[in-house]
Design a protein around this motif. Structure first.
Motif, PDB file in Angstrom:
ATOM      1  N   ILE A  68       0.856  -1.183   0.000  1.00 50.61           N
ATOM      2  CA  ILE A  68       0.000   0.000   0.000  1.00 50.61           C
ATOM      3  C   ILE A  68       0.894   1.235   0.000  1.00 50.61           C
ATOM      4  O   ILE A  68       1.855   1.320   0.769  1.00 50.61           O
ATOM      5  N   GLN A  69       0.593   2.191  -0.863  1.00 50.27           N
ATOM      6  CA  GLN A  69       1.361   3.430  -0.863  1.00 50.27           C
ATOM      7  C   GLN A  69       1.174   4.137   0.475  1.00 50.27           C
ATOM      8  O   GLN A  69       0.049   4.387   0.906  1.00 50.27           O
ATOM      9  N   GLY A  70       2.278   4.450   1.138  1.00 52.54           N
ATOM     10  CA  GLY A  70       2.205   5.092   2.441  1.00 52.54           C
ATOM     11  C   GLY A  70       2.368   4.131   3.595  1.00 52.54           C
ATOM     12  O   GLY A  70       2.347   4.558   4.753  1.00 52.54           O
ATOM     13  N   VAL A  71       2.480   2.837   3.306  1.00 50.51           N
ATOM     14  CA  VAL A  71       2.663   1.831   4.354  1.00 50.51           C
ATOM     15  C   VAL A  71       4.010   1.159   4.170  1.00 50.51           C
ATOM     16  O   VAL A  71       4.336   0.674   3.094  1.00 50.51           O
ATOM     17  N   SER A  72       4.818   1.159   5.214  1.00 51.16           N
ATOM     18  CA  SER A  72       6.089   0.440   5.216  1.00 51.16           C
ATOM     19  C   SER A  72       6.085  -0.555   6.363  1.00 51.16           C
ATOM     20  O   SER A  72       5.482  -0.307   7.413  1.00 51.16           O
ATOM     21  N   CYS A  73       6.756  -1.669   6.134  1.00 49.23           N
ATOM     22  CA  CYS A  73       6.741  -2.744   7.131  1.00 49.23           C
ATOM     23  C   CYS A  73       8.155  -3.230   7.395  1.00 49.23           C
ATOM     24  O   CYS A  73       9.091  -2.945   6.665  1.00 49.23           O
ATOM     25  N   ASP A  74       8.269  -4.012   8.445  1.00 45.54           N
ATOM     26  CA  ASP A  74       9.522  -4.671   8.775  1.00 45.54           C
ATOM     27  C   ASP A  74       9.197  -6.009   9.412  1.00 45.54           C
ATOM     28  O   ASP A  74       8.084  -6.227   9.908  1.00 45.54           O
ATOM     29  N   LEU A  75      10.181  -6.904   9.384  1.00 48.62           N
ATOM     30  CA  LEU A  75       9.982  -8.244   9.913  1.00 48.62           C
ATOM     31  C   LEU A  75      10.380  -8.324  11.382  1.00 48.62           C
ATOM     32  O   LEU A  75      11.456  -7.854  11.770  1.00 48.62           O
ATOM     33  N   TYR A  76       9.511  -8.909  12.156  1.00 42.30           N
ATOM     34  CA  TYR A  76       9.788  -9.207  13.562  1.00 42.30           C
ATOM     35  C   TYR A  76       9.378 -10.658  13.789  1.00 42.30           C
ATOM     36  O   TYR A  76       8.205 -11.010  13.631  1.00 42.30           O
ATOM     37  N   ASP A  77      10.365 -11.479  14.116  1.00 39.59           N
ATOM     38  CA  ASP A  77      10.100 -12.912  14.307  1.00 39.59           C
ATOM     39  C   ASP A  77       9.401 -13.512  13.099  1.00 39.59           C
ATOM     40  O   ASP A  77       8.416 -14.264  13.201  1.00 39.59           O
ATOM     41  N   ASP A  78       9.909 -13.181  11.918  1.00 36.03           N
ATOM     42  CA  ASP A  78       9.427 -13.705  10.639  1.00 36.03           C
ATOM     43  C   ASP A  78       8.000 -13.300  10.295  1.00 36.03           C
ATOM     44  O   ASP A  78       7.347 -13.932   9.453  1.00 36.03           O
ATOM     45  N   LEU A  79       7.510 -12.259  10.918  1.00 34.06           N
ATOM     46  CA  LEU A  79       6.177 -11.745  10.610  1.00 34.06           C
ATOM     47  C   LEU A  79       6.267 -10.271  10.240  1.00 34.06           C
ATOM     48  O   LEU A  79       7.081  -9.532  10.792  1.00 34.06           O
ATOM     49  N   TRP A  80       5.427  -9.852   9.285  1.00 36.52           N
ATOM     50  CA  TRP A  80       5.382  -8.450   8.893  1.00 36.52           C
ATOM     51  C   TRP A  80       4.599  -7.631   9.922  1.00 36.52           C
ATOM     52  O   TRP A  80       3.542  -8.024  10.374  1.00 36.52           O
ATOM     53  N   TYR A  81       5.189  -6.463  10.245  1.00 36.97           N
ATOM     54  CA  TYR A  81       4.488  -5.496  11.101  1.00 36.97           C
ATOM     55  C   TYR A  81       4.645  -4.114  10.476  1.00 36.97           C
ATOM     56  O   TYR A  81       5.690  -3.796   9.888  1.00 36.97           O
ATOM     57  N   VAL A  82       3.649  -3.296  10.620  1.00 34.56           N
ATOM     58  CA  VAL A  82       3.677  -1.935  10.057  1.00 34.56           C
ATOM     59  C   VAL A  82       4.594  -1.065  10.907  1.00 34.56           C
ATOM     60  O   VAL A  82       4.447  -0.995  12.128  1.00 34.56           O
ATOM     61  N   THR A  83       5.542  -0.381  10.249  1.00 34.21           N
ATOM     62  CA  THR A  83       6.454   0.520  10.959  1.00 34.21           C
ATOM     63  C   THR A  83       6.240   1.986  10.569  1.00 34.21           C
ATOM     64  O   THR A  83       6.545   2.877  11.353  1.00 34.21           O
ATOM     65  N   GLU A  84       5.727   2.233   9.355  1.00 32.28           N
ATOM     66  CA  GLU A  84       5.468   3.605   8.914  1.00 32.28           C
ATOM     67  C   GLU A  84       4.096   3.665   8.252  1.00 32.28           C
ATOM     68  O   GLU A  84       3.762   2.814   7.425  1.00 32.28           O
ATOM     69  N   LEU A  85       3.325   4.673   8.611  1.00 31.27           N
ATOM     70  CA  LEU A  85       1.988   4.828   8.047  1.00 31.27           C
ATOM     71  C   LEU A  85       1.743   6.301   7.736  1.00 31.27           C
ATOM     72  O   LEU A  85       1.796   7.152   8.629  1.00 31.27           O
ATOM     73  N   THR A  86       1.515   6.608   6.445  1.00 36.52           N
ATOM     74  CA  THR A  86       1.196   7.963   6.007  1.00 36.52           C
ATOM     75  C   THR A  86      -0.191   7.963   5.400  1.00 36.52           C
ATOM     76  O   THR A  86      -0.459   7.262   4.420  1.00 36.52           O
ATOM     77  N   LEU A  87      -1.087   8.722   5.972  1.00 35.15           N
ATOM     78  CA  LEU A  87      -2.476   8.796   5.520  1.00 35.15           C
ATOM     79  C   LEU A  87      -2.713  10.141   4.844  1.00 35.15           C
ATOM     80  O   LEU A  87      -2.442  11.187   5.425  1.00 35.15           O
ATOM     81  N   GLY A  88      -3.198  10.099   3.620  1.00 38.46           N
ATOM     82  CA  GLY A  88      -3.428  11.318   2.863  1.00 38.46           C
ATOM     83  C   GLY A  88      -2.778  11.248   1.503  1.00 38.46           C
ATOM     84  O   GLY A  88      -1.902  10.417   1.237  1.00 38.46           O
ATOM     85  N   LEU A  89      -3.193  12.137   0.608  1.00 34.68           N
ATOM     86  CA  LEU A  89      -2.766  12.099  -0.787  1.00 34.68           C
ATOM     87  C   LEU A  89      -1.397  12.765  -0.951  1.00 34.68           C
ATOM     88  O   LEU A  89      -1.270  13.863  -1.499  1.00 34.68           O
ATOM     89  N   VAL A  90      -0.369  12.072  -0.476  1.00 37.47           N
ATOM     90  CA  VAL A  90       0.995  12.573  -0.623  1.00 37.47           C
ATOM     91  C   VAL A  90       1.467  12.367  -2.056  1.00 37.47           C
ATOM     92  O   VAL A  90       2.079  13.241  -2.673  1.00 37.47           O
ATOM     93  N   HIS A  91       1.205  11.207  -2.611  1.00 37.20           N
ATOM     94  CA  HIS A  91       1.556  10.881  -3.994  1.00 37.20           C
ATOM     95  C   HIS A  91       0.275  10.593  -4.774  1.00 37.20           C
ATOM     96  O   HIS A  91      -0.801  10.410  -4.199  1.00 37.20           O
ATOM     97  N   GLU A  92       0.393  10.523  -6.089  1.00 37.98           N
ATOM     98  CA  GLU A  92      -0.788  10.319  -6.931  1.00 37.98           C
ATOM     99  C   GLU A  92      -1.484   9.002  -6.626  1.00 37.98           C
ATOM    100  O   GLU A  92      -2.697   8.892  -6.730  1.00 37.98           O
ATOM    101  N   ASN A  93      -0.714   7.994  -6.270  1.00 36.40           N
ATOM    102  CA  ASN A  93      -1.306   6.687  -5.994  1.00 36.40           C
ATOM    103  C   ASN A  93      -1.499   6.444  -4.501  1.00 36.40           C
ATOM    104  O   ASN A  93      -1.740   5.310  -4.079  1.00 36.40           O
ATOM    105  N   SER A  94      -1.397   7.509  -3.689  1.00 33.80           N
ATOM    106  CA  SER A  94      -1.668   7.369  -2.263  1.00 33.80           C
ATOM    107  C   SER A  94      -3.171   7.255  -2.026  1.00 33.80           C
ATOM    108  O   SER A  94      -3.987   7.642  -2.861  1.00 33.80           O
ATOM    109  N   LEU A  95      -3.521   6.707  -0.881  1.00 32.91           N
ATOM    110  CA  LEU A  95      -4.929   6.602  -0.507  1.00 32.91           C
ATOM    111  C   LEU A  95      -5.397   7.946   0.028  1.00 32.91           C
ATOM    112  O   LEU A  95      -4.877   8.438   1.032  1.00 32.91           O
ATOM    113  N   SER A  96      -6.349   8.568  -0.668  1.00 30.40           N
ATOM    114  CA  SER A  96      -6.841   9.877  -0.224  1.00 30.40           C
ATOM    115  C   SER A  96      -7.892   9.703   0.866  1.00 30.40           C
ATOM    116  O   SER A  96      -8.652   8.740   0.876  1.00 30.40           O
ATOM    117  N   CYS A  97      -7.909  10.653   1.784  1.00 31.08           N
ATOM    118  CA  CYS A  97      -8.843  10.587   2.904  1.00 31.08           C
ATOM    119  C   CYS A  97     -10.236  11.031   2.474  1.00 31.08           C
ATOM    120  O   CYS A  97     -10.389  11.957   1.669  1.00 31.08           O
TER     121      CYS A  97
END
Length: 448
Positions: A68-97
Motif C-alpha cells: 500500500i502506498q504510504g505503508v512500510s513494514c519490517d519483519l519481527y520474528d518472521d512476521l510483517w508489522y507496520v512501521t510507517e503509516l502515512t495517511l493522505g494524498l501525498v503521492h498520486e497513488n496514495s490513498l486519499s482521505c
C-alpha cells in the motif's frame, strides 16, 4: 513418487517438526503478517478512506508484492508489522482521505509503528482523542500533522507521553490554545515544528533538557510573552524560527550560547532592546532576519556591532526596525548575498561601493527611507529605490555650488560642448576660483 518429490516432502516434514510452535502464524491467503496486525491496519485505513476499501486486491500481503502506498513494514520474528503509516494524498497513488472520516482505535494497536503522518486528511472540524496515544509510547519516533485545517482544539496532552519521539511536526493545522506542558517531556526530539497554527499564550520554559534538538520552528502563531531563558540550553540547535508571533521584551542573553545556529528568524514580533551583544557571538549564523521588530528604538541603533565576527552571514534582513544610521561596515561581510534595510528611518548618504551593489543585485533593498540618499548613481543601483544625493561644496565667502548627479548627467547628454556650466555664486574676489571650478567640471564631465 519421484525421488525429488520425496526429498521435498521430507524437508517440509522436518521443517514442521523442528519449527514446532515457533513457526510463523500466517493468514489464510498465505501472507506472513500476524492476523491481528492486518485487521488493525485495514480497519485503521477504512476509517480514513471509507469502508468500501477492504484491501482485497492486496495479494499476498500489504507489505510484500503489492504494498500500500504510504505503508512500510519490517519483519519481527518472521512476521510483517507496520512501521510507517502515512495517511493522505501525498503521492498520486496514495490513498486519499474521505471527507467524513474517523480515527478508529485500531490505529493505536499497530504496536511496532515508528512513524505516523496525517497529510491533508482532516478538512472538517474534528478533535483528536486524548486517551489512545499512550499505546504508541514504546516505538513511535515521528509524528506529523501536515495541512489539516479541520484539526481543531488543543494539542492533546497525551502526546507528551511519547518520550521516544525524535520528530514532532504540527504544521498548518487548526490547533489552538496553549501548548501542553507535557511537551517538556520530549527531550529526545531533534525536530519540533509547530508552525502555522493558532497557538496562543507563552511558550513553556523547559528547553533545558532539549540537548539534541536541531530545529525549533514556532512561527506563524499567536504566541506572546518573552522568549524563554532556557532557549540558550539547546546547544545543538541549527534553526530557530519564531517569526510572525507576538513575542515581546528583550531577547535573552542566553541566545549567545547557540554556537551552532545557522538561521535565526525573529521577524514580525515586538522584540525590543539591545540585540547584537549576544547575537554577534553566534559566528555560525548564515541567515539573520530581524525585520518588523522595534529594536531601533533602543538608542544604540546597532552601530557598535562587530560585523567582522559574523563573517558567515549570507542573508541579513534589518528592514522595518526604526533604524536611523546606516553602517558601511555591512559591506565588509565576505559571504553576504542579500541585504534588506528598507522601511527604516535611515538618514544621510548611502556610500556602498558600486561593486557591492553589483554583487547584491535585486537582493538589496533600501527604499522607504525618506532621509536617505545614494551617493553613487550607476546602472547596478536601479533597484535600490533611493533618490540621488546632492553634491554640495561650500567655501565661506567665496563659492557655493549645488547640483545633483542626475541633473549633471542630463546636462551632459544635452550639451554640445566638451563641458557644462553649473549654477554658482562667486564673490568679487573669486575670479581665479571660477576658472579652476569650470575647468574641473569640464574634466569630470568629459570622463563621466
Amino acid at each position: 513418487m519421484s525421488w525429488i518429490h520425496s526429498v521435498f516432502f521430507l524437508c517440509l516434514t522436518f521443517r514442521w517438526c523442528f519449527a514446532g510452535e515457533s513457526s510463523p502464524e500466517v493468514t489464510d491467503d498465505g501472507a506472513p503478517m500476524e492476523k491481528t496486525e492486518q485487521e488493525a491496519l485495514y480497519s485503521a485505513i477504512q476509517g480514513f478512506v471509507g469502508d468500501s476499501w477492504n484491501g482485497s486486491d492486496l495479494y499476498p500481503d500489504p507489505c510484500g508484492w503489492t504494498p500500500i502506498q504510504g505503508v512500510s513494514c519490517d519483519l519481527y520474528d518472521d512476521l510483517w508489522y507496520v512501521t510507517e503509516l502515512t495517511l493522505g494524498l501525498v503521492h498520486e497513488n496514495s490513498l486519499s482521505c474521505a471527507t467524513s472520516l474517523k480515527i478508529k482505535p485500531q490505529l493505536f494497536k499497530l504496536k511496532h509503528l515508528k512513524s505516523l503522518t496525517f497529510f491533508n486528511c482532516f478538512t472538517l472540524p474534528i478533535t483528536i482523542s486524548k486517551e489512545d496515544w499512550i499505546n504508541l509510547v514504546s516505538n513511535l519516533e515521528a509524528l506529523e500533522f501536515r495541512s489539516n485545517p479541520g484539526l481543531i482544539g488543543e494539542l492533546p496532552e497525551a502526546i507528551g507521553s511519547l518520550t521516544k519521539l525524535k520528530s514532532l511536526v504540527v504544521l498548518e493545522n487548526g490547533f489552538n490554545g496553549k501548548l501542553p506542558t507535557s511537551l517538556c517531556n520530549l527531550s529526545s526530539l531533534k525536530r519540533l515544528v509547530l508552525a502555522g497554527n493558532f497557538f496562543t499564550g507563552t511558550v513553556p520554559d523547559c528547553f533545558n533538557g532539549f540537548k539534541d534538538l536541531l530545529i525549533l520552528d514556532l512561527s506563524r502563531n499567536s504566541f506572546s510573552g518573552t522568549l524563554p531563558l532556557s532557549i540558550g540550553d539547546m546547544v545543538s540547535l541549527l534553526k530557530l524560527d519564531v517569526s510572525n508571533n507576538q513575542f515581546e521584551g528583550k531577547l535573552p542573553q542566553e541566545i549567545g550560547f547557540l554556537k551552532n545556529l545557522t538561521l535565526l528568524d525573529l521577524r514580525n514580533n515586538r522584540i525590543s532592546g539591545e540585540l547584537f551583544e549576544n547575537v554577534e557571538k553566534i559566528q555560525s549564523l548564515t541567515d539573520l532576519v530581524l525585520s518588523g521588530n522595534p529594536m531601533g528604538n533602543s538608542g544604540d541603533d546597532m552601530m557598535g556591532i562587530k560585523w567582522e565576527n559574523m563573517g558567515n552571514l549570507v542573508v541579513l534582513d534589518l528592514s522595518k526596525m526604526g533604524l536611523r544610521v546606516p553602517s558601511k561596515k555591512l559591506e565588509t561581510l565576505p559571504c553576504l548575498g542579500a541585504l534588506y534595510i528598507h522601511g527604516n528611518n535611515l538618514s544621510g548618504e548611502l556610500r556602498f561601493s558600486g561593486r557591492f551593489y553589483e554583487k547584491m543585485g535585486t537582493r538589496f533593498k533600501a527604499s522607504r527611507n525618506p532621509n536617505l540618499c545614494q551617493y553613487i548613481v550607476s546602472d547596478s543601483q536601479k533597484y535600490v529605490g533611493l533618490k540621488p544625493c546632492v553634491v554640495e561644496k561650500k567655501k565661506k565667502g567665496t563659492l557655493v555650488i549645488q547640483q545633483t548627479w542626475s541633473n549633471l548627467k542630463k546636462e551632459e547628454e544635452s550639451s554640445s560642448s566638451m563641458g557644462v556650466m553649473v549654477t554658482r555664486h562667486v564673490s568679487s574676489k573669486g575670479f581665479m576660483w571660477v576658472l579652476l571650478l569650470e575647468f574641473s567640471l569640464i574634466v569630470v564631465l568629459y570622463y563621466y
